[in-house]
Design a protein around this motif. Structure first.
Motif, short mmCIF file in Angstrom:
data_model
loop_
_atom_site.label_atom_id
_atom_site.label_comp_id
_atom_site.label_asym_id
_atom_site.label_seq_id
_atom_site.Cartn_x
_atom_site.Cartn_y
_atom_site.Cartn_z
N TYR A 4 0.84 -1.21 0.00
CA TYR A 4 0.00 0.00 0.00
C TYR A 4 0.87 1.25 0.00
O TYR A 4 1.69 1.46 0.90
CB TYR A 4 -0.91 -0.01 1.22
CG TYR A 4 -1.93 1.12 1.26
CD1 TYR A 4 -3.05 1.10 0.44
CD2 TYR A 4 -1.76 2.20 2.13
CE1 TYR A 4 -3.99 2.12 0.48
CE2 TYR A 4 -2.69 3.22 2.18
CZ TYR A 4 -3.81 3.18 1.36
OH TYR A 4 -4.74 4.19 1.39
N PHE B 118 -1.65 -1.35 -4.05
CA PHE B 118 -2.85 -0.60 -3.70
C PHE B 118 -2.48 0.85 -3.38
O PHE B 118 -1.36 1.14 -2.94
CB PHE B 118 -3.53 -1.20 -2.47
CG PHE B 118 -4.01 -2.61 -2.63
CD1 PHE B 118 -5.34 -2.87 -2.93
CD2 PHE B 118 -3.13 -3.68 -2.48
CE1 PHE B 118 -5.79 -4.18 -3.08
CE2 PHE B 118 -3.57 -4.99 -2.63
CZ PHE B 118 -4.90 -5.23 -2.93
N SER C 232 -4.60 4.89 -2.29
CA SER C 232 -5.77 5.77 -2.21
C SER C 232 -5.39 7.18 -2.65
O SER C 232 -6.14 8.14 -2.43
CB SER C 232 -6.32 5.80 -0.78
OG SER C 232 -6.71 4.52 -0.36
N SER D 111 -4.52 -1.31 -7.64
CA SER D 111 -5.92 -1.25 -7.24
C SER D 111 -6.13 0.05 -6.46
O SER D 111 -5.46 0.28 -5.45
CB SER D 111 -6.29 -2.44 -6.36
OG SER D 111 -6.16 -3.65 -7.07
N ILE E 109 -8.10 2.38 -4.06
CA ILE E 109 -9.11 2.36 -3.00
C ILE E 109 -9.61 3.79 -2.82
O ILE E 109 -8.95 4.62 -2.19
CB ILE E 109 -8.54 1.82 -1.68
CG1 ILE E 109 -7.88 0.46 -1.90
CG2 ILE E 109 -9.64 1.72 -0.62
CD1 ILE E 109 -7.17 -0.09 -0.67
N ARG E 110 -10.76 4.07 -3.37
CA ARG E 110 -11.30 5.44 -3.31
C ARG E 110 -11.93 5.69 -1.94
O ARG E 110 -12.86 4.98 -1.53
CB ARG E 110 -12.32 5.65 -4.41
CG ARG E 110 -12.73 7.11 -4.61
CD ARG E 110 -13.73 7.22 -5.75
NE ARG E 110 -13.19 6.69 -6.99
CZ ARG E 110 -12.37 7.37 -7.79
NH1 ARG E 110 -12.02 8.60 -7.48
NH2 ARG E 110 -11.91 6.82 -8.91
N ASP F 87 -16.81 8.17 3.13
CA ASP F 87 -16.18 6.89 3.44
C ASP F 87 -15.34 6.99 4.71
O ASP F 87 -15.39 6.11 5.58
CB ASP F 87 -15.27 6.44 2.28
CG ASP F 87 -16.05 6.13 1.02
OD1 ASP F 87 -17.18 5.65 1.12
OD2 ASP F 87 -15.50 6.41 -0.07
N LYS G 85 -14.86 -0.56 4.46
CA LYS G 85 -14.52 -0.37 3.05
C LYS G 85 -13.02 -0.49 2.79
O LYS G 85 -12.59 -1.05 1.77
CB LYS G 85 -15.02 0.99 2.55
CG LYS G 85 -14.73 1.22 1.07
CD LYS G 85 -15.31 2.52 0.55
CE LYS G 85 -14.98 2.70 -0.93
NZ LYS G 85 -15.56 3.93 -1.50
N PHE G 86 -12.21 0.04 3.69
CA PHE G 86 -10.76 0.01 3.49
C PHE G 86 -10.24 -1.42 3.52
O PHE G 86 -9.55 -1.86 2.59
CB PHE G 86 -10.06 0.86 4.55
CG PHE G 86 -8.57 0.91 4.40
CD1 PHE G 86 -7.99 1.57 3.32
CD2 PHE G 86 -7.73 0.29 5.32
CE1 PHE G 86 -6.61 1.62 3.17
CE2 PHE G 86 -6.35 0.32 5.18
CZ PHE G 86 -5.79 0.99 4.10
N ALA H 180 -11.20 -3.96 0.53
CA ALA H 180 -10.45 -3.89 -0.73
C ALA H 180 -9.34 -4.93 -0.76
O ALA H 180 -9.04 -5.52 -1.80
CB ALA H 180 -9.87 -2.49 -0.91
#
Length: 410
Positions: free
Chosen positions: A6, A37, A39, A55, A57-58, A63, A100-101, A104
């Motif tokens: 991340y 990943f 954001s 990927s 992660i919005r 959120d 949500k976090f 993912a």
């Protein structure tokens, strides 16, 4: 085993951006599948340019608000009957299984998450194991600077570290002093802390590979003839003031061809520094640049007289690693930790003495032999520091996680 890497730094964060990205891109574990990943759009785009699939992660404001509320609810439930998880289990029946976090990563069947920075979003992990990166513990070692004292920075960082560090499977540090502090202040097992020194940024290494590069001063018409370079955010703990004072000392001694070039993002101290320069009448000797592109940083490095880093944080910062890689002479404050790390590849001045710094500048200016010696020793020391890494031990530690997974996951 699947490892999720991340990366979540903005390009305006300066060295933090490149440190985080460099870690992600350089990381290699042949015994695991790697997934990336982010954001943050800057990090995502940079990784994609390097040919990596990312990927995204919005996380919008709503959120993040839901993540916050969920965490507050679960923390409260955990405190109802200390040591008893029944209240938490009850509350979770009314909440989604994953936030949500974390979802993912779960959706990609990630086994272990590697945060390449001291990532605050890691606080939202409820189930997955993770590796955390700790760059420094400045809030503890130098809490008297505004950027580490205002807005309850000490309290917010301390709460974060107290919650995250004990739960981590491994901790990556870029400075040995941080490892010692983690053991002393947070009672961490030294066997899970790994020293992995910062490498020169990937783009700088690529640019240096073009052997036909020549610095063109015409691109920087307002630069002093001989300038010290200091790439770093405009924060008080960076101690840029002493560089300005040293140029003032040189001016008083009729060394009028010296100056200093700063570049970076303002973190609250730029206005003060500009005011100081105006008071001393050094407007044509001190250059303040904004955050620069990789190519421009490289160009400024190559044209510089020396890199001077009087920061109160360190040693082993990205700019000094890059200077050594490029063969740019170092001039550093004489802290013991600096002397232990940089050894013969730097000149050292008395840390609170601008006159002492000006003397070292003059000493370097008078001797081409000294300059070549520092350049040679810098490149040699860079290789030594890279070879001193705990990376192999870290990879072995990672592999041991496979045995842990076997106990509860097929």
């Amino acid at each position: 085993m699947k490892i999720g890497i991340y990366v979540n730094q903005s390009s305006t964060s300066g060295g933090a951006f490149y440190e985080s990205l460099s870690t992600a891109i350089n990381f290699n574990d042949n015994k695991a599948e790697l997934f990336y990943f982010s954001s943050n759009k800057d990090s995502k785009n940079y990784l994609k340019k390097e040919g990596l699939e990312v990927s995204f992660i919005r996380l919008n404001f709503f959120d993040r608000f839901l993540l916050f509320i969920r965490r507050i609810i679960l923390l409260y439930a955990a405190s109802v009957i200390p040591g008893n998880v029944i209240p938490v289990k009850i509350m979770k029946k009314f909440l989604p299984k994953y936030n949500k976090f974390e979802k993912a990563f779960v959706d990609k069947k990630i086994d272990l998450i590697y945060f390449t920075s001291p990532e605050t979003n890691s606080i939202y992990l409820e189930n997955l194991n993770f590796i955390i990166t700790i760059w420094d513990l400045a809030h503890y070692t130098i809490p008297f600077f505004p950027e580490l004292r205002n807005n309850n920075v000490f309290e917010t960082r301390e709460i974060f570290y107290r919650n995250i560090i004990p739960k981590s499977f491994a901790i990556i540090v870029g400075q040995k002093i941080v490892k010692d502090l983690l053991i002393k202040l947070y009672a961490q097992n030294e066997k899970k802390i790994f020293y992995v020194p910062e490498k020169a940024s990937i783009n700088l290494i690529k640019l240096e590979s073009f052997s036909n590069f020549k610095f063109n001063k015409n691109e920087f018409l307002n630069f002093p003839d001989k300038y010290l370079y200091h790439p770093g955010q405009y924060s008080s703990h960076k101690n840029q003031r002493i560089l300005i004072d040293a140029i003032d000392q040189l001016k008083k001694r009729n060394f009028n061809d010296f100056g200093v070039v700063f570049s970076g993002t303002d973190r609250g101290n730029l206005k003060f520094l500009k005011k100081l320069v105006k008071i001393k009448g050094l407007e044509n000797r001190v250059i303040f640049l904004p955050y620069l592109s990789d190519e421009d940083v490289y160009k400024v490095f190559k044209g510089s007289f020396a890199l001077a880093m009087p920061t109160f944080i360190g040693p082993g910062t990205l700019p000094t690693m890059e200077a050594m890689y490029l063969g740019t002479p170092l001039i550093m404050p004489d802290y013991k930790v600096n002397k232990d790390l940089y050894k013969e590849c730097s000149l050292f001045y008395r840390n609170d003495d601008a006159y002492s710094l000006s003397e070292k500048i003059i000493e370097l200016d008078k001797s081409d032999e000294l300059r070549m010696y520092l350049q040679k020793k810098g490149k040699e020391r860079y290789k030594e520091i890279m070879n001193d890494s705990d990376l192999k031990d870290f990879l072995t530690h990672l592999n041991s996680f496979k045995n842990i997974l076997k106990t509860f996951k097929i």
